[in-house]
Design a protein around this motif. Structure first.
Motif, PDB file in Angstrom:
ATOM      1  N   LEU B  41      74.903  32.387  66.259  1.00 43.75           N
ATOM      2  CA  LEU B  41      74.270  31.975  67.492  1.00 43.75           C
ATOM      3  C   LEU B  41      73.830  30.540  67.320  1.00 43.75           C
ATOM      4  CD1 LEU B  41      72.893  32.673  70.251  1.00 43.75           C
ATOM      5  CD2 LEU B  41      70.897  33.270  68.921  1.00 43.75           C
ATOM      6  N   SER B  55      72.019  30.408  63.803  1.00 43.48           N
ATOM      7  CA  SER B  55      71.571  31.663  63.223  1.00 43.48           C
ATOM      8  C   SER B  55      72.755  32.547  62.874  1.00 43.48           C
ATOM      9  CB  SER B  55      70.619  32.400  64.169  1.00 43.48           C
ATOM     10  OG  SER B  55      71.343  33.131  65.117  1.00 43.48           O
ATOM     11  N   ARG B  57      73.418  36.463  62.160  1.00 35.64           N
ATOM     12  CA  ARG B  57      72.767  37.766  62.238  1.00 35.64           C
ATOM     13  C   ARG B  57      73.776  38.864  62.027  1.00 35.64           C
ATOM     14  NH1 ARG B  57      68.587  36.733  67.101  1.00 35.64           N
ATOM     15  NH2 ARG B  57      68.773  34.477  67.004  1.00 35.64           N
ATOM     16  N   TYR B  66      68.927  45.240  59.714  1.00 39.12           N
ATOM     17  CA  TYR B  66      69.271  44.066  60.500  1.00 39.12           C
ATOM     18  C   TYR B  66      68.897  42.851  59.680  1.00 39.12           C
ATOM     19  CZ  TYR B  66      68.169  40.401  63.973  1.00 39.12           C
ATOM     20  OH  TYR B  66      68.076  39.222  64.672  1.00 39.12           O
ATOM     21  N   CYS B  68      68.797  38.456  59.687  1.00 43.71           N
ATOM     22  CA  CYS B  68      68.918  37.253  60.504  1.00 43.71           C
ATOM     23  C   CYS B  68      68.524  36.057  59.664  1.00 43.71           C
ATOM     24  CB  CYS B  68      68.012  37.373  61.719  1.00 43.71           C
ATOM     25  SG  CYS B  68      67.895  35.849  62.669  1.00 43.71           S
ATOM     26  N   ARG B  90      77.594  31.844  71.260  1.00 45.71           N
ATOM     27  CA  ARG B  90      77.404  33.088  70.539  1.00 45.71           C
ATOM     28  C   ARG B  90      78.751  33.702  70.249  1.00 45.71           C
ATOM     29  NH1 ARG B  90      75.126  35.802  74.578  1.00 45.71           N
ATOM     30  NH2 ARG B  90      73.255  34.539  74.544  1.00 45.71           N
ATOM     31  N   SER B 149      74.182  39.221  72.773  1.00 43.71           N
ATOM     32  CA  SER B 149      73.198  38.762  71.814  1.00 43.71           C
ATOM     33  C   SER B 149      72.756  39.905  70.921  1.00 43.71           C
ATOM     34  CB  SER B 149      71.984  38.215  72.568  1.00 43.71           C
ATOM     35  OG  SER B 149      70.882  38.157  71.705  1.00 43.71           O
ATOM     36  N   GLN B 151      69.840  40.898  68.913  1.00 41.68           N
ATOM     37  CA  GLN B 151      68.466  40.486  68.663  1.00 41.68           C
ATOM     38  C   GLN B 151      67.586  41.712  68.527  1.00 41.68           C
ATOM     39  OE1 GLN B 151      67.235  37.064  69.444  1.00 41.68           O
ATOM     40  NE2 GLN B 151      65.054  37.486  69.332  1.00 41.68           N
ATOM     41  N   VAL B 153      63.946  43.342  68.269  1.00 45.90           N
ATOM     42  CA  VAL B 153      62.586  42.980  68.657  1.00 45.90           C
ATOM     43  C   VAL B 153      61.666  43.347  67.515  1.00 45.90           C
ATOM     44  CG1 VAL B 153      60.691  43.566  70.191  1.00 45.90           C
ATOM     45  CG2 VAL B 153      62.976  43.244  71.113  1.00 45.90           C
ATOM     46  N   PHE B 383      69.656  47.623  69.227  1.00 49.36           N
ATOM     47  CA  PHE B 383      69.788  46.238  69.637  1.00 49.36           C
ATOM     48  C   PHE B 383      70.558  46.129  70.914  1.00 49.36           C
ATOM     49  CE2 PHE B 383      68.130  44.926  65.735  1.00 49.36           C
ATOM     50  CZ  PHE B 383      68.524  45.892  64.848  1.00 49.36           C
ATOM     51  N   SER B 385      71.392  43.403  74.447  1.00 50.22           N
ATOM     52  CA  SER B 385      71.229  42.123  75.087  1.00 50.22           C
ATOM     53  C   SER B 385      69.836  42.001  75.678  1.00 50.22           C
ATOM     54  CB  SER B 385      72.256  41.978  76.195  1.00 50.22           C
ATOM     55  OG  SER B 385      72.010  40.789  76.892  1.00 50.22           O
TER      56      SER B 385
END
Lengths: 258, 408
Positions: B41, B55, B57, B66, B68, B90, B149, B151, B153, B383, B385
């Motif tokens: 990314l 990044s 990931r 996960y 990153c 991405r 994406s 990502q 949280v 995970f 978007s």
């Protein structure tokens, strides 16, 4: 049944670790016999095709600064435990920088040999590693199978050459044949021989020396040049030689006629 | 999934020159073992407040780990992202392909002088060029696919417990454990000692395995903010990956955690790079109550108070609803998908988590994961978007690494 022992000397720990590594290389499970003066590692592999059996004896006071045990009963003051040999050697491997090593028999949901290691640490706080090795207590009735093997009078006994040398030779021979012929006589001569259809290879060792024989009669009857011969499985011999980590003062090979 | 803007495809995209190629190679090697895809990314912006960064990931197939890594532009000799103001670039690359470029670190150190990475939008290729000694130039063209994406949280700040120590200390702490050990329990014992203990699946009781425990004093830690008795169980193998990188880079490693079942965050930080591993933790209480009691050899902590030390056996009950971290998965037109059941170790047996909520009940909550076949011990991290508009997911390039959500 109780057992606790403490080991503080680095050299003793090193030797004890090597013994344990040697056992781990020979067999998956072994029996540990604990008695007031000794620790024994016993392997009895009763495989028909030439299994390896081993009896290893350690004088407890040569290793441990503290040693207390209480056997099954006063008359039978010993403890027989069965354990996975690799577990012990793995546990001891982590004790390389140990200040103190303690072993004790514990019961944590199941019987265990707990190895507790206090590590040398640069910082002020201590670091402790604890290993709980699951063990099986061997009942009294099976003890008779685990006694010290009686070594019968040999036809020939000879001191072996440096084990490392022997190992490298046997290793090369392994590629050619599965069986090794060992010949030895009372004149300090040892031959390692392999025979196949295509090739025959012999390695000769001389001037090895013979240990004094137990009985006079045997030596008188025997011509000192006459070779006694055994055929063994080369892989088993190699397993034994590969496992040797303790440098012996003397290693003796004795041949018996059954 | 976003469509790549047409005008971007026509340009070369961006290029970066790698200065610390060895670090990148090492970073790649530390990815969770089962990660199939590596997501790159790149962000760029006019505003100085929002730093451009690269990044990397990845997430493993069972979504329980996960990773990153964020690289500041200064990490590179030259860093040129696409025109600022563009949406972040991405793409997803097959991990194996990327790793094969940086296969031998020793060789890289010796022969590679410069590494240049660029995205060729036209041919949908990530181009990695290694400029080596003696005029040799190796060019690797890796196909990528556009992706949503990736990502997770997570916020270290909300975790009540923090441990921080030089990686070396943690490296020494995991040394006694066999390399094959899958899971380890980390906890705080009496006298603020940090305890690591090998975790055994209870199911396999015929073959009793050796249990190893390592106890370290809190003084060896740079930061220790945790209650006595708290413990989490996570995958040691993944942790070892990050740990070995941190050790080689001589960094400190921080562990942010909560209770069993909640993800644990492992973080390393440097002026130029930032790494996070988020690992799922076992959600059931440890079956053997005495586990985290300090071993007898430890110097007894002075017992000043009359009351007993907090009972180490009671771990927080697994309150699934409040604490599950989940995200809406990328839905697009497909609707919610069934997630794969997590199986971290081969001998794994499903069990029902304590408490009144079963997996199925979680189905009804939109923010939690749809029910999966057999209830898992580990909570997966989900995970998806974080962008609202959903576009058609298919790009023109062939699908190299299937989105693992669809796989069992």
């Amino acid at each position: 049944m109780k057992f606790r022992a403490k080991l503080v000397d680095a050299a003793c720990l090193n030797n004890f670790t090597r013994v344990s590594n040697m056992i781990a290389k020979l067999a998956k499970t072994c029996t540990l016999r604990i008695s007031p003066d000794k620790l024994n590692f016993i392997l009895s592999d009763k495989v028909a095709n030439g299994g390896v059996s081993m009896w290893c004896e350690l004088e407890q006071e040569n290793f441990f600064s503290e040693f207390q045990m209480e056997g099954v009963s006063a008359e039978n003051n010993a403890i027989y435990l069965e354990l996975t040999s690799e577990n012990l050697s793995r546990a001891l491997k982590t004790a390389q920088n140990a200040r103190v090593l303690k072993i004790k028999l514990t019961n944590k949901h199941f019987p265990c040999l707990t190895v507790s290691i206090e590590l040398l640490s640069v910082s002020s706080s201590s670091r402790v590693v604890t290993h709980d090795i699951p063990v099986k207590v061997i009942p009294r009735k099976l003890w008779k199978d685990l006694q010290e093997p009686t070594v019968p009078d040999a036809d020939v006994s000879i001191y072996l050459p440096v084990l490392k040398t022997m190992k490298s030779i046997v290793e090369k021979m392994k590629n050619i044949s599965n069986h090794l012929i060992i010949e030895a006589n009372l004149n300090g001569e040892l031959n390692l021989k392999i025979e196949t259809e295509l090739v025959c290879v012999t390695t000769h060792f001389k001037d090895l020396g013979n240990p004094p024989l137990a009985s006079e009669n045997a030596s008188q009857d025997r011509n000192s040049e006459q070779m006694a011969e055994v055929h063994i499985d080369i892989r088993k011999l190699l397993q034994f030689l590969a496992g040797q980590q303790v440098n012996p003062t003397k290693a003796t090979c004795s041949k018996f006629a059954f | 999934m976003e469509k790549v803007p047409a005008d971007w495809k026509e340009r070369e995209g961006f290029s970066r020159r790698w200065w610390k190629r060895r670090t990148l190679g090492q970073v790649c090697e530390q990815k969770p073992a089962r990660g199939l895809g590596l997501t790159l990314l790149v962000t760029a912006s006019l505003s100085p407040l929002f730093l451009a960064q690269l990044s990397l990931r990845t997430v493993n197939s069972s979504r329980s780990a996960y990773a990153c890594f964020l690289f500041a532009p200064l990490f590179f000799q030259q860093y040129q992202a696409a025109i600022p103001g563009q949406d972040p670039l991405r793409c997803k690359i097959l991990m194996k392909s990327f790793l094969s470029v940086f296969r031998s670190l020793a060789m890289l150190e010796k022969t590679v002088e410069k590494c240049c990475i660029s995205l060729n939008g036209r041919s949908s290729r990530l181009v990695v060029q290694l400029y080596c000694k003696y005029g040799v130039r190796k060019t690797h063209n890796l196909s990528f696919q556009d992706c949503e994406s990736l990502q997770a949280v997570f916020d270290p700040a909300v975790c009540p417990h923090v441990l921080c120590a030089p990686a070396r200390v943690l490296g020494e702490a995991v040394l006694p454990f066999p390399p094959a050990l899958a899971e380890v329990t980390l906890g705080i014992g009496r006298g603020h000692r940090i305890i690591l203990r090998s975790y055994q699946e209870e199911a396999d009781s015929t073959v009793k395995a050796m249990v190893t425990e390592m106890s370290i004093g809190g003084e060896d830690f740079q930061q220790l903010q945790a209650q006595e008795g708290v413990a989490i169980t996570f995958c040691l193998k993944e942790f070892r990956g990050l740990l070995s990188f941190a050790e080689s880079a001589n960094l400190s490693l921080s562990i942010y955690f909560d209770g069993p079942g909640r993800p644990a965050i492992f973080a390393i930080k440097d002026s130029l790079l930032d790494g996070h591993f988020v690992l799922a933790t076992l959600s059931e209480p440890d079956p053997h109550p005495q586990d985290l009691r300090a071993p007898e050899l430890q110097q007894p902590a002075p017992q000043l108070q009359a009351h007993s030390t907090p009972h180490l056996d009671d771990f927080a009950l697994d309150d699934i609803d409040s604490y599950m971290i989940a995200m809406e998965t990328t839905v697009g037109s497909e609707g919610s998908r069934t997630l794969p059941s997590t199986s971290l170790s081969p001998g794994f047996q499903p069990h029902c988590s304590p408490g009144s909520h079963s997996e199925e009940e979680d189905d009804t909550e939109p923010s939690t994961v749809p029910g999966t076949p057999p209830p898992k011990k580990f909570r997966s991290l989900f995970f998806g978007s974080i962008l609202a508009p959903a576009h058609s997911p298919q790009g023109p390039s062939p699908v190299l690494a299937e989105d693992s959500e669809g796989e069992g």
